[in-house]
Design an enzyme around this catalytic site. Structure first.
Site, short mmCIF file in Angstrom:
data_model
loop_
_atom_site.label_atom_id
_atom_site.label_comp_id
_atom_site.label_asym_id
_atom_site.label_seq_id
_atom_site.Cartn_x
_atom_site.Cartn_y
_atom_site.Cartn_z
N ASP A 161 0.73 -1.04 -0.54
CA ASP A 161 -0.08 -0.30 -0.14
C ASP A 161 0.36 1.17 0.00
OD1 ASP A 161 -2.01 -1.86 -0.24
OD2 ASP A 161 -2.06 -1.36 2.28
N ASP A 182 -0.01 -4.77 -3.70
CA ASP A 182 -0.85 -3.99 -3.69
C ASP A 182 -0.50 -2.02 -3.88
OD1 ASP A 182 -2.78 -5.56 -3.72
OD2 ASP A 182 -3.56 -5.40 -1.27
#
Length: 330
Positions: A161, A182
């Site tokens: 992230d 991600d």
């Protein structure tokens, strides 16, 4: 007289060719850790910006490693942060576990512009080439939540992230984004142009595949999506180009160099098996050792040329011409 005219002509030509060198800076402060500026931390400079600011406010940050968390509040738009270079000016912190609380840099304001600086979350990030042994958890380097924001030659460093491209219209130009899982996520309506996407798969262990994007478009009428134009995808290990964070996830790679770090399957439906028709994932005009689409997931859409051109154009994010109105040029 002839020489005088030539000099005037050259001066006019230089002004026409180099508009980025003569930007007006109505408000400007300097951040310097050595004490030779107006402030020693970036946050203190941001704190000095008036609430509901309506003029571009330049914060020039000298070279150095700044160990601090930075937040631009919603009521402080029109802030421009300019560093001395991605490799020279670095902001680093190590919050983790909570996605919302972990960002090293967060902007909630519209009209944020950043140039020549790196934001890093060091919690999982490798140091001096060595694998980081901290348990892998969400650890955000940057959260972008305002509209009409742009990032020029900015670095984003993390593992999971890294860049939370949350909401609003955003333009990223010649940025470097590093991560493994991600590491570009959110519901932003964004163009990434001439950016470097570096997969750090070595942090995941042997045989573990990562994910570059986790785009969060929630319904068919949402305008958001991630568009990568003329980008380089490289690094170590393997990674999918993206997985579906929300049911109408949309990601396009256009005219980009995809190396063999890209997993042949390309895309993953994640929690939306059986709803793949709602997802918009596409590659158009890509090249490189990882660009062969013969083994891609069979459900991936084949967009028409006109649909691709609509998405892979500045107009996708530029309603109202805000990009041209920015105080910094490419």
């Amino acid at each position: 007289m002839g020489t005088h005219r030539i000099i005037l002509g050259l001066a006019a030509l230089c002004c026409f060719c180099l508009p980025h060198l003569i930007e007006a800076k109505p408000f400007e402060v300097i951040v310097d850790q050595s004490g030779h500026g107006n402030f020693t931390t970036i946050q203190k400079a941001i704190d000095s910006v008036p609430i509901n600011n309506t003029h571009w406010f330049f914060i020039n940050v000298k070279a150095g490693l700044y160990r601090e968390k930075i937040t631009i509040p919603q009521k402080k738009p029109f802030i421009v942060i300019v560093g001395a270079g991605k490799r020279s000016t670095r902001v680093e912190w190590d919050d983790h576990a909570s996605l919302a609380q972990s960002p090293t840099f967060a902007t909630l304001a519209d009209n944020t512009v950043v140039k020549k600086i790196t934001f890093a979350n060091s919690y999982n990030f490798p140091s001096n080439g060595k694998i980081n042994k901290n348990p892998r958890v969400p650890a955000v380097a940057a959260f972008i939540g305002g509209d009409k924001s742009a990032f020029y030659s900015v670095g984003f460093a993390g593992i999971q992230d890294t860049l939370w491209d949350s909401d609003g219209r955003h333009y990223f130009h010649r940025c470097t984004i590093q991560g493994a899982v991600d590491f570009i996520l959110g519901s932003g309506q964004s163009i990434y142009q001439s950016c470097v996407i570096q997969v750090l798969g070595g942090q995941l262990g042997p045989g573990v595949t990562g994910y570059i994007t986790a785009q969060g478009r929630t319904n068919a009428n949402d305008a958001n999506g991630f568009v990568f134009i003329n980008c380089l995808v490289h690094g170590f290990g393997k990674a999918y180009l993206g997985r579906a964070w929300r049911p109408y996830s949309r990601v396009i790679f256009y005219n980009s160099n995809l190396t063999d770090v890209v997993d042949p399957l390309g895309w993953w439906e994640w929690n939306y098996q059986g709803y793949e028709k709602q997802l918009t994932y596409a590659e158009h005009g890509c090249f490189g050792s990882g660009s062969n689409t013969s083994r891609r997931a069979k459900w991936v859409k084949k967009l028409s040329a006109s649909a691709v051109q609509h998405l892979a154009d500045l107009s996708f994010i530029n309603r109202g011409g805000w990009v041209e109105d920015l105080p910094i040029r490419v």
